[in-house]
Design a protein around this motif. Structure first.
Motif, PDB file in Angstrom:
ATOM      1  N   GLU A  60       0.830  -1.204   0.000  1.00 23.17           N
ATOM      2  CA  GLU A  60       0.000   0.000   0.000  1.00 23.17           C
ATOM      3  C   GLU A  60       0.871   1.263   0.000  1.00 23.17           C
ATOM      4  O   GLU A  60       0.564   2.237  -0.687  1.00 23.17           O
ATOM      5  CB  GLU A  60      -0.953   0.007   1.196  1.00 23.17           C
ATOM      6  CG  GLU A  60      -2.060  -1.012   1.086  1.00 23.17           C
ATOM      7  CD  GLU A  60      -2.880  -0.860  -0.186  1.00 23.17           C
ATOM      8  OE1 GLU A  60      -3.266   0.285  -0.522  1.00 23.17           O
ATOM      9  OE2 GLU A  60      -3.130  -1.879  -0.855  1.00 23.17           O
ATOM     10  N   GLU A  61       1.948   1.231   0.764  1.00 17.62           N
ATOM     11  CA  GLU A  61       2.863   2.379   0.800  1.00 17.62           C
ATOM     12  C   GLU A  61       3.476   2.606  -0.577  1.00 17.62           C
ATOM     13  O   GLU A  61       3.561   3.742  -1.051  1.00 17.62           O
ATOM     14  CB  GLU A  61       3.973   2.118   1.826  1.00 17.62           C
ATOM     15  CG  GLU A  61       4.947   3.264   1.967  1.00 17.62           C
ATOM     16  CD  GLU A  61       6.047   2.967   2.978  1.00 17.62           C
ATOM     17  OE1 GLU A  61       7.147   3.516   2.799  1.00 17.62           O
ATOM     18  OE2 GLU A  61       5.808   2.193   3.926  1.00 17.62           O
ATOM     19  N   TYR A  62       3.891   1.524  -1.243  1.00 16.16           N
ATOM     20  CA  TYR A  62       4.452   1.644  -2.588  1.00 16.16           C
ATOM     21  C   TYR A  62       3.420   2.195  -3.568  1.00 16.16           C
ATOM     22  O   TYR A  62       3.747   3.019  -4.430  1.00 16.16           O
ATOM     23  CB  TYR A  62       4.975   0.303  -3.089  1.00 16.16           C
ATOM     24  CG  TYR A  62       6.232  -0.178  -2.395  1.00 16.16           C
ATOM     25  CD1 TYR A  62       7.134   0.713  -1.830  1.00 16.16           C
ATOM     26  CD2 TYR A  62       6.515  -1.533  -2.302  1.00 16.16           C
ATOM     27  CE1 TYR A  62       8.270   0.268  -1.198  1.00 16.16           C
ATOM     28  CE2 TYR A  62       7.661  -1.987  -1.672  1.00 16.16           C
ATOM     29  CZ  TYR A  62       8.539  -1.082  -1.121  1.00 16.16           C
ATOM     30  OH  TYR A  62       9.672  -1.534  -0.507  1.00 16.16           O
ATOM     31  N   LYS A  63       2.173   1.765  -3.443  1.00 18.74           N
ATOM     32  CA  LYS A  63       1.122   2.268  -4.330  1.00 18.74           C
ATOM     33  C   LYS A  63       0.926   3.769  -4.137  1.00 18.74           C
ATOM     34  O   LYS A  63       0.777   4.509  -5.115  1.00 18.74           O
ATOM     35  CB  LYS A  63      -0.192   1.524  -4.077  1.00 18.74           C
ATOM     36  CG  LYS A  63      -0.213   0.118  -4.622  1.00 18.74           C
ATOM     37  CD  LYS A  63      -1.546  -0.554  -4.323  1.00 18.74           C
ATOM     38  CE  LYS A  63      -1.605  -1.968  -4.859  1.00 18.74           C
ATOM     39  NZ  LYS A  63      -2.888  -2.629  -4.552  1.00 18.74           N
ATOM     40  N   ARG A  64       0.910   4.208  -2.858  1.00 24.79           N
ATOM     41  CA  ARG A  64       0.763   5.655  -2.601  1.00 24.79           C
ATOM     42  C   ARG A  64       1.962   6.416  -3.170  1.00 24.79           C
ATOM     43  O   ARG A  64       1.798   7.483  -3.768  1.00 24.79           O
ATOM     44  CB  ARG A  64       0.647   5.904  -1.096  1.00 24.79           C
ATOM     45  CG  ARG A  64      -0.699   5.541  -0.506  1.00 24.79           C
ATOM     46  CD  ARG A  64      -0.858   6.028   0.930  1.00 24.79           C
ATOM     47  NE  ARG A  64       0.114   5.463   1.852  1.00 24.79           N
ATOM     48  CZ  ARG A  64       0.000   4.291   2.470  1.00 24.79           C
ATOM     49  NH1 ARG A  64      -1.064   3.545   2.261  1.00 24.79           N
ATOM     50  NH2 ARG A  64       0.933   3.873   3.308  1.00 24.79           N
ATOM     51  N   GLU A  65       3.145   5.842  -3.016  1.00 23.61           N
ATOM     52  CA  GLU A  65       4.360   6.487  -3.535  1.00 23.61           C
ATOM     53  C   GLU A  65       4.303   6.591  -5.060  1.00 23.61           C
ATOM     54  O   GLU A  65       4.700   7.600  -5.637  1.00 23.61           O
ATOM     55  CB  GLU A  65       5.595   5.684  -3.100  1.00 23.61           C
ATOM     56  CG  GLU A  65       6.907   6.349  -3.389  1.00 23.61           C
ATOM     57  CD  GLU A  65       7.186   7.563  -2.525  1.00 23.61           C
ATOM     58  OE1 GLU A  65       7.989   8.411  -2.962  1.00 23.61           O
ATOM     59  OE2 GLU A  65       6.609   7.682  -1.427  1.00 23.61           O
ATOM     60  N   VAL A  67       1.600   6.863  -6.896  1.00 27.43           N
ATOM     61  CA  VAL A  67       0.642   7.925  -7.228  1.00 27.43           C
ATOM     62  C   VAL A  67       1.325   9.287  -7.116  1.00 27.43           C
ATOM     63  O   VAL A  67       1.188  10.144  -7.997  1.00 27.43           O
ATOM     64  CB  VAL A  67      -0.603   7.850  -6.311  1.00 27.43           C
ATOM     65  CG1 VAL A  67      -1.468   9.091  -6.455  1.00 27.43           C
ATOM     66  CG2 VAL A  67      -1.401   6.595  -6.614  1.00 27.43           C
ATOM     67  N   ILE A  68       2.091   9.472  -6.037  1.00 24.41           N
ATOM     68  CA  ILE A  68       2.799  10.737  -5.833  1.00 24.41           C
ATOM     69  C   ILE A  68       3.807  10.963  -6.957  1.00 24.41           C
ATOM     70  O   ILE A  68       3.890  12.051  -7.538  1.00 24.41           O
ATOM     71  CB  ILE A  68       3.503  10.752  -4.459  1.00 24.41           C
ATOM     72  CG1 ILE A  68       2.455  10.823  -3.344  1.00 24.41           C
ATOM     73  CG2 ILE A  68       4.488  11.908  -4.351  1.00 24.41           C
ATOM     74  CD1 ILE A  68       3.010  10.555  -1.954  1.00 24.41           C
ATOM     75  N   GLU A  71       2.221  11.927 -10.247  1.00 19.94           N
ATOM     76  CA  GLU A  71       1.819  13.338 -10.251  1.00 19.94           C
ATOM     77  C   GLU A  71       3.038  14.224 -10.487  1.00 19.94           C
ATOM     78  O   GLU A  71       2.994  15.172 -11.271  1.00 19.94           O
ATOM     79  CB  GLU A  71       1.134  13.704  -8.927  1.00 19.94           C
ATOM     80  CG  GLU A  71       0.658  15.135  -8.867  1.00 19.94           C
ATOM     81  CD  GLU A  71      -0.401  15.472  -9.894  1.00 19.94           C
ATOM     82  OE1 GLU A  71      -0.444  16.649 -10.314  1.00 19.94           O
ATOM     83  OE2 GLU A  71      -1.175  14.591 -10.309  1.00 19.94           O
TER      84      GLU A  71
END
Length: 122
Positions: A60-65, A67-68, A71
């Motif tokens: 989940e942390e990698y997925k959020r990273e 996305v960032i 962007e």
């Protein structure tokens, strides 16, 4: 008990169903220690569950990273497009300025050449 069943079988009495039931009971009895709260199997299961939770959190942390970073990448691509646009305009203006300078140099050269011809005529 299994030996006693063999004797009964020898007397031509069907006891296959009873043998199967005894085997099931024996296997269940062997499984009891493995299912206890302090058994190695339970410890391994607990460790695996914890590892799975940790790995899911990492995913989940990698997925959020991602996305960032995506962007940030879109922002950089936009900045690149803008810089390329400005560069294109600047290069065009520089080319135009070089052409104008070349034209002025040609005019000055002609005037200088005319001036030297004039001196020779007088």
């Amino acid at each position: 008990m299994a030996a006693g069943l063999s004797d009964i079988e020898g007397a031509c009495i069907e006891v296959g169903w009873l043998k199967e039931r005894l085997v099931e009971i024996y296997e269940a009895k062997k499984a009891i220690p493995m299912l206890g709260p302090s058994s190695e199997l339970r410890k391994t299961q607990t460790e695996r569950k914890f590892k799975i939770q940790c790995t899911k959190a990492l995913v989940e942390e990698y997925k959020r990273e991602i996305v960032i970073r995506e962007e940030e990448l879109r922002n950089l691509e936009e900045k690149l497009r803008m810089a390329e646009s400005v560069l294109s305009v600047d290069e065009e203006e520089a080319t135009t300025a070089e052409m104008v300078i070349g034209e002025y140099k040609d005019k000055l050269r002609r005037i200088v050449e005319l001036g030297s011809l004039h001196c020779g005529l007088v």
